[in-house]
Design an enzyme around this catalytic site. Structure first.
Site, PDB file in Angstrom:
ATOM      1  N   SER A  65       4.229   0.978   8.570  1.00  0.00           N
ATOM      2  CA  SER A  65       3.939   0.180   7.384  1.00  0.00           C
ATOM      3  C   SER A  65       5.204  -0.179   6.622  1.00  0.00           C
ATOM      4  O   SER A  65       6.054   0.672   6.358  1.00  0.00           O
ATOM      5  CB  SER A  65       3.010   0.955   6.438  1.00  0.00           C
ATOM      6  OG  SER A  65       1.683   0.867   6.853  1.00  0.00           O
ATOM      7  N   ASP A 107       0.377  -7.729   0.341  1.00  0.00           N
ATOM      8  CA  ASP A 107       0.617  -6.308   0.576  1.00  0.00           C
ATOM      9  C   ASP A 107       2.137  -6.091   0.571  1.00  0.00           C
ATOM     10  O   ASP A 107       2.769  -6.042   1.616  1.00  0.00           O
ATOM     11  CB  ASP A 107       0.002  -5.884   1.919  1.00  0.00           C
ATOM     12  CG  ASP A 107       0.106  -4.393   2.182  1.00  0.00           C
ATOM     13  OD1 ASP A 107       0.611  -3.668   1.304  1.00  0.00           O
ATOM     14  OD2 ASP A 107      -0.313  -3.958   3.264  1.00  0.00           O
ATOM     15  N   GLY A 121       2.948   4.800  10.089  1.00  0.00           N
ATOM     16  CA  GLY A 121       4.352   5.021   9.782  1.00  0.00           C
ATOM     17  C   GLY A 121       5.176   3.761   9.872  1.00  0.00           C
ATOM     18  O   GLY A 121       6.265   3.674   9.316  1.00  0.00           O
ATOM     19  N   HIS A 128       0.823  -1.210   0.000  1.00  0.00           N
ATOM     20  CA  HIS A 128       0.000   0.000   0.000  1.00  0.00           C
ATOM     21  C   HIS A 128       0.857   1.260   0.000  1.00  0.00           C
ATOM     22  O   HIS A 128       0.396   2.320  -0.415  1.00  0.00           O
ATOM     23  CB  HIS A 128      -1.000  -0.002   1.170  1.00  0.00           C
ATOM     24  CG  HIS A 128      -0.396  -0.014   2.528  1.00  0.00           C
ATOM     25  ND1 HIS A 128      -0.133  -1.177   3.226  1.00  0.00           N
ATOM     26  CD2 HIS A 128      -0.016   0.990   3.346  1.00  0.00           C
ATOM     27  CE1 HIS A 128       0.381  -0.877   4.416  1.00  0.00           C
ATOM     28  NE2 HIS A 128       0.473   0.438   4.509  1.00  0.00           N
ATOM     29  N   SER A 147       1.834  -4.722   7.544  1.00  0.00           N
ATOM     30  CA  SER A 147       0.735  -4.346   6.658  1.00  0.00           C
ATOM     31  C   SER A 147      -0.225  -3.385   7.351  1.00  0.00           C
ATOM     32  O   SER A 147      -0.346  -2.234   6.965  1.00  0.00           O
ATOM     33  CB  SER A 147      -0.017  -5.596   6.194  1.00  0.00           C
ATOM     34  OG  SER A 147      -1.164  -5.255   5.441  1.00  0.00           O
TER      35      SER A 147
END
Length: 439
Positions: free
Chosen positions: A325, A243, A323, A213, A341
């Site tokens: 991720s 992801d 943040g 993402h 994720s």
């Protein structure tokens, strides 16, 4: 757009950099009680590492056929538990001969897979997630705070329709979301994420993995807020079958360490990619919250984010925040496990967190773990995580640092949040050859 060449020492962007870190002492084993039904069975079992679960379970699954119903790791006793349906003595003996512990259960692998398929068909509702939990031999279904009214009724009736002892529902106080905003490790067009693991792309060029993402949201990424791009997205998957994103360094001469920076000048060398095992202790490094540990709760998780459904994830009880991720999920012995994720909650109240398996991501993008090393730089070493000094057991950004606060008009903090003390450009270079971004 101009692209700058990263100096070798600056290119060693270790995964999941953080401004301050108080949880390095988390590199200690966590106890987890066994849930098998026979003390006699555990008494003669061999001891294993969590990393052994995948290979042994695969071997036994092929031997046992339909009797095999999943596996997990008993960290307290360092044993591998193999779930079986039925009471075939030959099956039990095969498991014991392999050094594992047999655990008789109700639901077969096919039954749980069919239950997951029913949930997908009848209860794909934003704010829901489910994964297989071999420790309970059930589908673990979670609904966040947005699942109410008719949506809740639909989910509840679907679970009940699966039959007794097949699935359970728990309510989460938070909401399922991707952790794309906030953080300070990599920057792009108003978004911040965390670098996961450095890799070598299929064409031999240096690259890194992060969350899909993040890769869908931004094409070019920098190592400093408002800095020039240093890497460009090559492939990204989100939502759908994962992801993950492969981001190639713009300078093909970039040399980036295969290591995770855990703060305080210490790193964990990443030597391999490995499958997750339920019951396994894991560590998560992210650019917002730093280092936290926890355990794997479920595999092959499906998460229904607002943006769409993502399948094939790992479910854990490790906290994360915006943040984080793309940040690294790894083990103490240096195995790359996952990429952050999303999930619910935060590192104050906890919550559920989901990770993209690294093995699946590497296979999908055609990359291999590691993108060289920083051996040519003076002082570039990898610390033994076991030597990390104890702390208060909590990791957090440098809240007292004027440059590293979580507020402000910019993306959750000032530019200096991603730099070292005295490094006014907000970069990741401390001259040591490895990342060290203490406040």
């Amino acid at each position: 757009m101009s692209h700058k060449r990263i100096p070798k020492r600056k290119a060693a962007i270790a995964a999941g950099s953080v401004a301050a870190l108080g949880a390095a002492a988390l590199f200690l084993p966590n106890a987890m009680a066994s849930q098998t039904d026979s003390d006699d069975a555990t008494a003669s079992a061999k001891t294993f590492k969590a990393g052994d679960v995948s290979d042994l379970a695969s071997q036994l699954a092929s031997q046992l056929g339909d009797a095999f119903a999943g596996s997990y790791y008993d960290a307290a006793n360092q044993q591998i538990i193999i779930n079986v349906v039925g009471d075939n003595s030959n099956v039990i003996n095969e498991i014991r001969a392999a050094g594992a512990v047999p655990n008789q259960v109700q639901n077969s692998t096919d039954a749980l897979e069919n239950a997951a398929a029913t949930l997908k068909a009848d209860a794909t509702i934003p704010g829901t997630a489910w994964s297989v939990d071999p420790k309970t031999n059930e589908i673990r279904v979670t609904a966040d705070s947005t699942v109410t009214g008719t949506s809740w009724d639909t989910l509840e009736s679907t679970v009940e329709g699966l039959g007794s002892g097949v699935a359970t529902i728990t309510k989460s106080a938070g909401t399922f979301k991707t952790f794309v905003d906030g953080g300070d490790a990599i920057f792009g067009d108003g978004v911040r994420c965390s670098l996961g693991f450095n890799v070598t792309a299929g064409d031999g060029t240096p690259a890194f993995l992060t969350a899909g993402h993040c890769g869908v949201a931004v094409t070019e990424w920098s190592d400093a807020q408002n800095g020039e791009p240093i890497a460009t997205v090559d492939q990204a998957t989100f939502p759908g079958d994962g992801d993950f994103a492969l981001v190639k360094y713009d300078d093909p001469a970039t040399v980036a360490a295969s290591a995770v920076n855990i703060g305080d000048g210490q790193t964990v060398e990443i030597t391999q990619a490995a499958e997750a095992a339920v019951g396994q202790q894991v560590f998560r490094m992210g650019s917002t919250t730093g280092l936290f540990d926890g355990n794997v709760l479920g595999l092959d998780a499906t998460v229904n984010y607002p943006e769409g459904t993502v399948t094939g994830l790992i479910q854990t009880d490790v906290c994360a925040e915006p943040g984080d991720s793309g940040g690294s999920l790894f083990t103490q012995d240096g195995s790359a496990i996952g990429l952050t994720s999303g999930g619910s909650g935060d590192c104050t109240v906890g919550g559920e967190t989901f990770f993209q398996p690294v093995t699946t991501a590497l296979e999908a993008v055609g990359a291999t773990l590691g993108a060289g090393d920083a051996a040519g730089d003076d002082g570039a070493g990898v610390e033994d995580p076991g030597a990390v000094e104890p702390s208060d057991g909590a990791s957090a950004p440098a809240a007292g640092d004027e440059e590293a606060g979580a507020g402000g008009d910019e993306l959750g903090g000032a530019e200096g949040q991603s730099g070292n003390a005295g490094d006014g450009d907000g970069g990741l270079d401390d001259g040591s050859g490895l990342v060290n971004i203490n406040p």
